[in-house]
Scaffold this motif. Structure first.
Motif, PDB file in Angstrom:
ATOM      1  N   ASP A   1       0.825  -1.197   0.000  1.00 63.27           N
ATOM      2  CA  ASP A   1       0.000   0.000   0.000  1.00 63.27           C
ATOM      3  C   ASP A   1       0.864   1.253   0.000  1.00 63.27           C
ATOM      4  OD1 ASP A   1      -2.651  -1.312   2.140  1.00 63.27           O
ATOM      5  OD2 ASP A   1      -2.257  -1.535  -0.011  1.00 63.27           O
ATOM      6  N   CYS A   2       1.927   1.210   0.790  1.00 65.20           N
ATOM      7  CA  CYS A   2       2.825   2.359   0.874  1.00 65.20           C
ATOM      8  C   CYS A   2       3.507   2.596  -0.475  1.00 65.20           C
ATOM      9  CB  CYS A   2       3.861   2.120   1.963  1.00 65.20           C
ATOM     10  SG  CYS A   2       4.992   3.507   2.202  1.00 65.20           S
ATOM     11  N   ASP A   3       3.970   1.530  -1.085  1.00 64.63           N
ATOM     12  CA  ASP A   3       4.610   1.651  -2.390  1.00 64.63           C
ATOM     13  C   ASP A   3       3.629   2.169  -3.437  1.00 64.63           C
ATOM     14  OD1 ASP A   3       6.949   0.739  -1.337  1.00 64.63           O
ATOM     15  OD2 ASP A   3       6.726  -1.323  -2.045  1.00 64.63           O
ATOM     16  N   GLN A   4       2.388   1.671  -3.366  1.00 64.16           N
ATOM     17  CA  GLN A   4       1.370   2.109  -4.311  1.00 64.16           C
ATOM     18  C   GLN A   4       1.090   3.602  -4.159  1.00 64.16           C
ATOM     19  OE1 GLN A   4      -0.061   0.702  -6.820  1.00 64.16           O
ATOM     20  NE2 GLN A   4      -1.611   2.262  -7.260  1.00 64.16           N
ATOM     21  N   ARG A   5       1.023   4.049  -2.915  1.00 59.24           N
ATOM     22  CA  ARG A   5       0.760   5.466  -2.681  1.00 59.24           C
ATOM     23  C   ARG A   5       1.906   6.332  -3.198  1.00 59.24           C
ATOM     24  NH1 ARG A   5      -2.087   7.571   2.639  1.00 59.24           N
ATOM     25  NH2 ARG A   5      -3.720   6.539   1.461  1.00 59.24           N
ATOM     26  N   GLU A   6       3.139   5.912  -2.947  1.00 59.14           N
ATOM     27  CA  GLU A   6       4.293   6.662  -3.440  1.00 59.14           C
ATOM     28  C   GLU A   6       4.269   6.746  -4.966  1.00 59.14           C
ATOM     29  OE1 GLU A   6       6.766   8.393  -1.928  1.00 59.14           O
ATOM     30  OE2 GLU A   6       5.604   8.135  -0.106  1.00 59.14           O
ATOM     31  N   LYS A   7       3.892   5.654  -5.595  1.00 64.00           N
ATOM     32  CA  LYS A   7       3.812   5.623  -7.058  1.00 64.00           C
ATOM     33  C   LYS A   7       2.738   6.588  -7.559  1.00 64.00           C
ATOM     34  CE  LYS A   7       3.206   2.301 -10.880  1.00 64.00           C
ATOM     35  NZ  LYS A   7       1.957   2.789 -11.474  1.00 64.00           N
ATOM     36  N   GLU A   8       1.582   6.567  -6.877  1.00 71.59           N
ATOM     37  CA  GLU A   8       0.496   7.473  -7.252  1.00 71.59           C
ATOM     38  C   GLU A   8       0.914   8.932  -7.078  1.00 71.59           C
ATOM     39  OE1 GLU A   8      -3.432   4.766  -6.101  1.00 71.59           O
ATOM     40  OE2 GLU A   8      -2.887   6.519  -4.900  1.00 71.59           O
ATOM     41  N   LEU A   9       1.558   9.234  -5.955  1.00 71.88           N
ATOM     42  CA  LEU A   9       1.997  10.599  -5.687  1.00 71.88           C
ATOM     43  C   LEU A   9       2.943  11.094  -6.777  1.00 71.88           C
ATOM     44  CD1 LEU A   9       2.691  10.524  -1.827  1.00 71.88           C
ATOM     45  CD2 LEU A   9       1.094  12.039  -2.994  1.00 71.88           C
TER      46      LEU A   9
ATOM     47  N   LEU B   1     -11.461   6.357  -6.808  1.00 71.28           N
ATOM     48  CA  LEU B   1     -10.447   7.268  -6.299  1.00 71.28           C
ATOM     49  C   LEU B   1      -9.098   6.584  -6.148  1.00 71.28           C
ATOM     50  CD1 LEU B   1     -12.172   9.256  -3.396  1.00 71.28           C
ATOM     51  CD2 LEU B   1     -11.465  10.139  -5.612  1.00 71.28           C
ATOM     52  N   PRO B   2      -8.016   7.209  -6.595  1.00 69.57           N
ATOM     53  CA  PRO B   2      -6.683   6.709  -6.245  1.00 69.57           C
ATOM     54  C   PRO B   2      -6.540   6.683  -4.721  1.00 69.57           C
ATOM     55  CG  PRO B   2      -6.548   8.362  -7.974  1.00 69.57           C
ATOM     56  CD  PRO B   2      -7.963   8.389  -7.480  1.00 69.57           C
ATOM     57  N   SER B   3      -5.773   5.745  -4.203  1.00 63.82           N
ATOM     58  CA  SER B   3      -5.693   5.555  -2.749  1.00 63.82           C
ATOM     59  C   SER B   3      -5.183   6.800  -2.025  1.00 63.82           C
ATOM     60  CB  SER B   3      -4.796   4.362  -2.422  1.00 63.82           C
ATOM     61  OG  SER B   3      -3.473   4.581  -2.888  1.00 63.82           O
ATOM     62  N   MET B   4      -4.394   7.641  -2.706  1.00 62.15           N
ATOM     63  CA  MET B   4      -3.853   8.833  -2.052  1.00 62.15           C
ATOM     64  C   MET B   4      -4.933   9.836  -1.659  1.00 62.15           C
ATOM     65  SD  MET B   4      -2.154  10.763  -5.383  1.00 62.15           S
ATOM     66  CE  MET B   4      -2.081  12.395  -4.694  1.00 62.15           C
ATOM     67  N   PHE B   5      -6.154   9.687  -2.213  1.00 62.72           N
ATOM     68  CA  PHE B   5      -7.258  10.589  -1.877  1.00 62.72           C
ATOM     69  C   PHE B   5      -8.257   9.970  -0.898  1.00 62.72           C
ATOM     70  CE2 PHE B   5      -5.818  12.134  -6.038  1.00 62.72           C
ATOM     71  CZ  PHE B   5      -5.659  13.475  -5.769  1.00 62.72           C
ATOM     72  N   VAL B   6      -8.055   8.719  -0.534  1.00 66.15           N
ATOM     73  CA  VAL B   6      -9.014   8.041   0.344  1.00 66.15           C
ATOM     74  C   VAL B   6      -8.646   8.305   1.799  1.00 66.15           C
ATOM     75  CG1 VAL B   6      -9.978   5.828   1.036  1.00 66.15           C
ATOM     76  CG2 VAL B   6      -9.458   6.259  -1.375  1.00 66.15           C
ATOM     77  N   HIS B   7      -9.603   8.843   2.559  1.00 69.87           N
ATOM     78  CA  HIS B   7      -9.381   9.205   3.957  1.00 69.87           C
ATOM     79  C   HIS B   7      -9.940   8.142   4.892  1.00 69.87           C
ATOM     80  CE1 HIS B   7      -8.101  13.536   3.477  1.00 69.87           C
ATOM     81  NE2 HIS B   7      -8.429  13.194   2.253  1.00 69.87           N
ATOM     82  N   PRO B   8      -9.313   7.958   6.057  1.00 68.41           N
ATOM     83  CA  PRO B   8      -9.845   7.001   7.038  1.00 68.41           C
ATOM     84  C   PRO B   8     -11.263   7.388   7.434  1.00 68.41           C
ATOM     85  CG  PRO B   8      -7.643   7.751   7.661  1.00 68.41           C
ATOM     86  CD  PRO B   8      -8.087   8.618   6.515  1.00 68.41           C
ATOM     87  N   PRO B   9     -12.150   6.402   7.614  1.00 65.96           N
ATOM     88  CA  PRO B   9     -13.546   6.713   7.962  1.00 65.96           C
ATOM     89  C   PRO B   9     -13.676   7.597   9.197  1.00 65.96           C
ATOM     90  CG  PRO B   9     -13.308   4.389   7.415  1.00 65.96           C
ATOM     91  CD  PRO B   9     -11.923   4.963   7.450  1.00 65.96           C
ATOM     92  N   GLU B  10     -12.784   7.422  10.185  1.00 67.48           N
ATOM     93  CA  GLU B  10     -12.893   8.217  11.413  1.00 67.48           C
ATOM     94  C   GLU B  10     -12.647   9.704  11.157  1.00 67.48           C
ATOM     95  OE1 GLU B  10      -8.733   6.242  11.449  1.00 67.48           O
ATOM     96  OE2 GLU B  10     -10.800   5.693  10.913  1.00 67.48           O
ATOM     97  N   ASN B  11     -11.903  10.036  10.095  1.00 67.83           N
ATOM     98  CA  ASN B  11     -11.661  11.444   9.772  1.00 67.83           C
ATOM     99  C   ASN B  11     -12.879  12.121   9.174  1.00 67.83           C
ATOM    100  OD1 ASN B  11      -9.090  10.898  10.588  1.00 67.83           O
ATOM    101  ND2 ASN B  11      -8.089  11.433   8.663  1.00 67.83           N
ATOM    102  N   LEU B  12     -13.838  11.323   8.733  1.00 69.29           N
ATOM    103  CA  LEU B  12     -15.032  11.864   8.092  1.00 69.29           C
ATOM    104  C   LEU B  12     -16.227  11.949   9.033  1.00 69.29           C
ATOM    105  CD1 LEU B  12     -14.671   9.805   4.785  1.00 69.29           C
ATOM    106  CD2 LEU B  12     -14.078  12.207   5.120  1.00 69.29           C
ATOM    107  N   LEU B  13     -16.026  11.562  10.302  1.00 68.99           N
ATOM    108  CA  LEU B  13     -17.112  11.596  11.269  1.00 68.99           C
ATOM    109  C   LEU B  13     -17.520  13.038  11.561  1.00 68.99           C
ATOM    110  CD1 LEU B  13     -15.960   8.898  13.874  1.00 68.99           C
ATOM    111  CD2 LEU B  13     -17.724   8.662  12.109  1.00 68.99           C
ATOM    112  N   ASN B  14     -18.776  13.235  11.955  1.00 63.19           N
ATOM    113  CA  ASN B  14     -19.279  14.565  12.255  1.00 63.19           C
ATOM    114  C   ASN B  14     -19.029  15.001  13.685  1.00 63.19           C
ATOM    115  OD1 ASN B  14     -20.316  15.618   9.880  1.00 63.19           O
ATOM    116  ND2 ASN B  14     -22.211  14.465  10.051  1.00 63.19           N
ATOM    117  N   SER B  15     -18.680  14.068  14.576  1.00 63.49           N
ATOM    118  CA  SER B  15     -18.616  14.426  15.983  1.00 63.49           C
ATOM    119  C   SER B  15     -17.874  13.367  16.766  1.00 63.49           C
ATOM    120  CB  SER B  15     -20.052  14.568  16.527  1.00 63.49           C
ATOM    121  OG  SER B  15     -20.069  14.631  17.931  1.00 63.49           O
ATOM    122  N   SER B  16     -17.375  13.779  17.939  1.00 59.59           N
ATOM    123  CA  SER B  16     -16.824  12.797  18.867  1.00 59.59           C
ATOM    124  C   SER B  16     -17.936  12.149  19.679  1.00 59.59           C
ATOM    125  CB  SER B  16     -15.816  13.469  19.812  1.00 59.59           C
ATOM    126  OG  SER B  16     -16.435  14.512  20.539  1.00 59.59           O
TER     127      SER B  16
END
Length: 354
Positions: free
Chosen positions: A6-14, A35-50
């Protein structure tokens, strides 16, 4: 082993993305459906609230709305007192407010949005001459200010126009939007002059205080373009951050997506026709010794048939070597300084990880 792949794939995409010099618009034009993986955010970053979304506190805060401040009657003594009180409350509790009757004609606001869209939708071969990763360039086109630092990346391209008090900077702006940017900045100057006085008085200082220490002397624009996204639920148009300068004046179109973090809940900022959004920056929080708050905000992508346009005008010092700390008139035995003096240039270097 999968994590290494995954890390190698992201570096390649970047690498491929940066070398294309086509930005996110280039991906959209290529017809990507995933979406290329470099644009995919962890689900927890998209939450509306704690808080859980069925929590009573979440529901209480979720229905809050950003304060709206009306600048009409600015020169009337009694009306001015009301405006100053409103600014004080908004700057202390929210760090953000909508600004109406500010003096910028609606046609001009719509015109600059149209012209910025025009730049971003130029053929790639025409835009590429402005593509640069050098943040010292007065005018440049880029996608994410530092890709390696800011991954996962935002689904966004930007035309940055800096140091707009310098006439030569305007000559470097693309012809497709130069006239509109010039006219818009002339009107922004009128708004910043009013706000400089009002913020000074809200702090209990003379109306010319912030102007005298050069807080709003420099203006720069970041003109964002968010193409239609194939998987908007997986990415962001702008990651969580606070703004570095003293004050930001933001013009957003009707697409929406901006959210402000308030009481640990992300509050939507619905587009308001003809309004500007004002938000306190980190440097303002420093000089007010924390009285006025610089708060985090972000942009969520929405399913839409139109690209999103937003234009942020940053008001800041023109002396990057000048030190700023808590204003001495605001400091007392009961309110000791909580910040050290900082230079804006040092903060920029930290931001860009230089």
């Amino acid at each position: 082993m999968a994590a290494v792949v995954d890390c190698d794939q992201r570096e390649k995409e970047l690498k491929e993305f940066d070398e294309s010099k086509a930005g996110v618009k280039g991906l959209a034009d290529a017809g990507v459906t995933k979406l290329p993986s470099m644009f995919v955010h962890p689900p927890e970053n998209l939450l509306n609230s704690s808080f859980p979304q069925d929590d009573e506190q979440y529901q209480k805060f979720r229905n809050l709305q950003l304060p709206v401040i009306d600048l009409s009657g600015f020169d009337n003594f009694e009306r001015r007192k009301v405006i100053i009180t409103d600014i004080n409350k908004a700057a202390e509790s929210w760090g953000f407010f909508q600004l109406v009757n500010h003096g910028i004609p609606l046609g001009l606001m719509e015109g600059i949005q149209k012209s910025i869209r025009g730049f971003h939708e130029l053929p790639q071969k025409e835009k590429v001459k402005w593509y640069s990763s050098d943040f010292t360039q007065k005018v440049r086109f880029f996608s994410n200010f530092n890709l390696k630092v800011s991954t996962p990346a935002a689904w966004r391209d930007t035309l940055s126009c800096k140091v707009l008090e310098d006439p030569e900077s305007f000559e470097a702006i693309p012809q497709v939007c130069r006239r509109e940017v010039s006219e818009y900045i002339k009107h922004i100057d009128g708004v910043q002059e009013k706000l400089s006085e009002l913020f000074s008085e809200a702090l209990g200082l003379s109306s010319d205080y912030l102007a005298s220490i050069g807080c709003f002397k420099s203006r720069s624009l970041e003109c964002h373009y968010h193409p239609i996204c194939p998987e908007p639920h997986l990415t962001m148009g702008g990651v969580k951050h606070s703004d570095l300068p003293f004050l930001t004046l933001l013009l957003q179109d009707g697409v929406g997506g901006l959210q402000v973090l308030h009481q640990n809940v992300w509050i939507d900022v619905p587009p308001m026709k003809g309004a500007l959004i004002a938000n306190i920056g980190d440097m303002m929080q420093v000089i007010t010794n924390g009285k006025f708050k610089s708060v985090e905000h972000r942009v969520l992508m929405k399913p839409t048939v139109e690209p999103r346009i937003s234009i942020a005008c940053f008001l800041n010092t023109d002396d990057l070597q000048k030190s700023y700390g808590p204003i001495k008139e605001l400091i007392s035995e009961n309110n000791p300084p909580i910040y050290s003096e900082v230079k804006f240039e040092e903060q920029i270097k930290k931001l860009y990880n230089l």
